[in-house]
Motif scaffolding. Structure first.
Motif, PDB file in Angstrom:
ATOM      1  N   TYR A  98       0.829  -1.213   0.000  1.00 26.37           N
ATOM      2  CA  TYR A  98       0.000   0.000   0.000  1.00 26.37           C
ATOM      3  C   TYR A  98       0.862   1.262   0.000  1.00 26.37           C
ATOM      4  N   LEU A  99       1.842   1.318   0.888  1.00 22.85           N
ATOM      5  CA  LEU A  99       2.702   2.514   0.970  1.00 22.85           C
ATOM      6  C   LEU A  99       3.540   2.677  -0.289  1.00 22.85           C
ATOM      7  N   ALA A 100       4.004   1.568  -0.871  1.00 23.32           N
ATOM      8  CA  ALA A 100       4.768   1.657  -2.119  1.00 23.32           C
ATOM      9  C   ALA A 100       3.903   2.230  -3.232  1.00 23.32           C
ATOM     10  N   ALA A 101       2.651   1.764  -3.313  1.00 19.85           N
ATOM     11  CA  ALA A 101       1.740   2.277  -4.337  1.00 19.85           C
ATOM     12  C   ALA A 101       1.416   3.740  -4.109  1.00 19.85           C
ATOM     13  N   LEU A 102       1.221   4.125  -2.834  1.00 25.37           N
ATOM     14  CA  LEU A 102       0.916   5.519  -2.527  1.00 25.37           C
ATOM     15  C   LEU A 102       2.095   6.420  -2.875  1.00 25.37           C
ATOM     16  N   ALA A 103       3.319   6.015  -2.515  1.00 28.99           N
ATOM     17  CA  ALA A 103       4.495   6.815  -2.848  1.00 28.99           C
ATOM     18  C   ALA A 103       4.622   6.986  -4.352  1.00 28.99           C
ATOM     19  N   GLN A 104       4.418   5.903  -5.095  1.00 29.27           N
ATOM     20  CA  GLN A 104       4.535   6.010  -6.558  1.00 29.27           C
ATOM     21  C   GLN A 104       3.460   6.928  -7.127  1.00 29.27           C
ATOM     22  N   ARG A 105       2.270   6.850  -6.577  1.00 29.91           N
ATOM     23  CA  ARG A 105       1.193   7.731  -7.060  1.00 29.91           C
ATOM     24  C   ARG A 105       1.547   9.201  -6.836  1.00 29.91           C
ATOM     25  N   LEU A 106       2.079   9.521  -5.661  1.00 30.21           N
ATOM     26  CA  LEU A 106       2.428  10.911  -5.372  1.00 30.21           C
ATOM     27  C   LEU A 106       3.542  11.402  -6.286  1.00 30.21           C
ATOM     28  N   LEU A 107       4.490  10.505  -6.602  1.00 28.70           N
ATOM     29  CA  LEU A 107       5.554  10.883  -7.539  1.00 28.70           C
ATOM     30  C   LEU A 107       4.997  11.052  -8.952  1.00 28.70           C
ATOM     31  N   ASP A 108       4.109  10.162  -9.372  1.00 29.31           N
ATOM     32  CA  ASP A 108       3.514  10.266 -10.706  1.00 29.31           C
ATOM     33  C   ASP A 108       2.707  11.543 -10.857  1.00 29.31           C
ATOM     34  N   GLU A 109       2.032  11.962  -9.782  1.00 31.90           N
ATOM     35  CA  GLU A 109       1.220  13.177  -9.833  1.00 31.90           C
ATOM     36  C   GLU A 109       2.040  14.435  -9.568  1.00 31.90           C
ATOM     37  N   ARG A 110       3.336  14.255  -9.342  1.00 28.84           N
ATOM     38  CA  ARG A 110       4.298  15.362  -9.211  1.00 28.84           C
ATOM     39  C   ARG A 110       3.988  16.291  -8.041  1.00 28.84           C
ATOM     40  N   TRP A 111       3.590  15.692  -6.940  1.00 29.00           N
ATOM     41  CA  TRP A 111       3.469  16.482  -5.718  1.00 29.00           C
ATOM     42  C   TRP A 111       4.871  16.802  -5.215  1.00 29.00           C
ATOM     43  N   GLU A 112       5.054  18.006  -4.752  1.00 31.46           N
ATOM     44  CA  GLU A 112       6.388  18.440  -4.322  1.00 31.46           C
ATOM     45  C   GLU A 112       6.527  18.556  -2.806  1.00 31.46           C
ATOM     46  N   ALA A 113       5.425  18.474  -2.062  1.00 25.50           N
ATOM     47  CA  ALA A 113       5.488  18.594  -0.602  1.00 25.50           C
ATOM     48  C   ALA A 113       4.478  17.650   0.024  1.00 25.50           C
ATOM     49  N   VAL A 114       4.923  16.928   1.057  1.00 28.94           N
ATOM     50  CA  VAL A 114       4.080  15.980   1.778  1.00 28.94           C
ATOM     51  C   VAL A 114       4.207  16.268   3.274  1.00 28.94           C
ATOM     52  N   LEU A 115       3.079  16.329   3.953  1.00 29.13           N
ATOM     53  CA  LEU A 115       3.046  16.475   5.405  1.00 29.13           C
ATOM     54  C   LEU A 115       2.522  15.185   6.006  1.00 29.13           C
ATOM     55  N   ILE A 116       3.359  14.522   6.804  1.00 26.07           N
ATOM     56  CA  ILE A 116       2.960  13.309   7.510  1.00 26.07           C
ATOM     57  C   ILE A 116       2.417  13.722   8.874  1.00 26.07           C
TER      58      ILE A 116
END
Length: 397
Positions: A100-118
């Protein structure tokens, strides 16, 4: 895409990211945070589905002109998955969470998000953060649990662009910005409502974990003898699990008549806090930060009865005389017997110090999302501070 306007809605989920994915957006412009089309700031929030705190922060950020996407950190929120999580994730669950986390990380990279707040992470691991950072994403962290309870984030502190905590001990130990939680707007009603006489002596609303059941059961026994009016909203996510838990902690059986397996509606909790002389706030073991209930109770004009030994030092200075600290059921009973005079309307500066507005101002300052996104109240507060910069200039201390 999920079009909405400062709201939270379901999103489609390619790469098996589940339907608990949510997104909030706003159409006005802003700066930094990862600019999208037209210079609009863009930020992803990843955190647990717990209450409405993550969604409230997302909506406030969106109201400042930031496009915000919100994703759950967990592959599943079923009761079985929660049990597996508490027990350390058996192998099948662990593998599912990793995918799940691998898929989520790849999705965020594919959508070109530049900032993530955990936010308040429990299961996010170093691999997830490292993958985002390697892809050029700036990753920020804010934790509202103590590292002794949920400390996995310590393994990736060195990868973060900024980090903050509600826990002053963790902030000092791990080089994190310290700023406390908040009360949502519903818990800051007009002074006219705060001036009404109380209907109850003591209110409690919260999850029945650790020793809370025994303390509440004891308080109910004393209240019956002395004629105190209590309003209790005890919650546990599964009545069956609570019954099993109560075999080891029999005090829980005394709360079954009030226990709910569903979170109580916010309006009912506000009514209880506004209508009580005092709100009981029992801290979670393993953390030194103030709970959100502390800020909600103060915002509703009530006294706070808490077993947090440092609560008076951590609340905004103008509200310290509204906090009563106890260390046992006997001390709590003595405080209540001495009389609980509801304070009522808030003093100057208290509303901002308790508010979600203040919290988001500090979050923006910590992450360097852009000074133009800080509220006018926050800029005034910072200007009045003694030269401290960033989040510290906005702090209610």
């Amino acid at each position: 895409a999920c079009p909405s306007r400062a709201t939270v809605t379901s999103c489609p989920h390619p790469r098996r990211v589940p339907s608990s994915t949510r997104r909030a957006t706003a159409s006005s412009s802003a700066t930094r945070a990862g600019s999208g089309p037209g210079g609009r700031a863009r930020l992803v929030m990843v955190g647990p589905r717990f209450g409405a705190y993550v969604e409230a922060v997302a909506a406030e950020l969106a109201s400042r002109g930031i496009t915000v996407a919100v994703f759950d950190e967990k592959a599943s929120n079923s009761n079985l998955a929660k049990i597996a999580c508490r027990l350390g994730l058996p192998l099948p669950q662990r593998a599912r969470q990793r995918r799940y986390l691998a898929a989520l990380a790849q999705r965020l990279l594919d959508e070109r998000w530049e900032a993530v707040l955990i936010c308040a992470p429990e299961l996010i691991d170093r691999e997830f953060v490292a993958r985002l950072v390697a892809g050029g994403v700036r990753v920020h962290l804010y934790s509202w649990d103590g590292s002794r309870n949920k400390g996995r984030y310590r393994s990736y502190l060195d990868l973060l662009s900024s980090r903050g905590s509600f826990d002053p001990d963790d902030a000092a130990a791990y080089g994190m910005a310290y700023f406390p939680l908040f009360a949502q707007a519903a818990f800051l009603p007009p002074d006219a409502q705060l001036a009404a006489p109380p209907r109850w002596e003591i209110a409690f609303c919260g999850t029945i974990h650790s020793g809370r059941a025994e303390l509440l059961a004891g308080l109910r026994r004393i209240a019956r003898r002395r004629g105190w009016r209590l309003v209790l909203f005890p919650y546990y996510h599964s009545r069956g699990l609570f019954l099993l838990r109560s075999l080891a902690r029999p005090g829980g059986f005394a709360l079954l008549d009030r226990l709910s397996a569903r979170p109580f509606a916010q309006a009912r909790v506000v009514e209880a806090c506004v209508g009580s002389a005092a709100v009981l706030d029992i801290v979670h073991p393993g953390q030194a930060g103030l709970t959100a209930r502390t800020f909600e109770a103060l915002g509703c004009g009530a006294l706070v009865l808490t077993n947090h030994p440092r609560a008076c030092a951590l609340v905004p200075p103008m509200l310290r005389n509204r906090v009563l600290v106890f260390d046992s059921l006997e001390t709590l009973a003595r405080l209540a017997s001495a009389g609980l005079a509801r304070p009522g309307p808030l003093p100057a500066g208290a509303r901002y110090a308790l508010s979600l507005t203040r919290f988001v101002d500090q979050l923006i300052a910590m992450a360097g999302l852009g000074e133009g996104l800080i509220s006018p109240e926050g800029r005034a507060w910072a200007g009045a501070a003694s030269g401290a910069g960033g989040a510290a200039a906005i702090a209610p201390e």
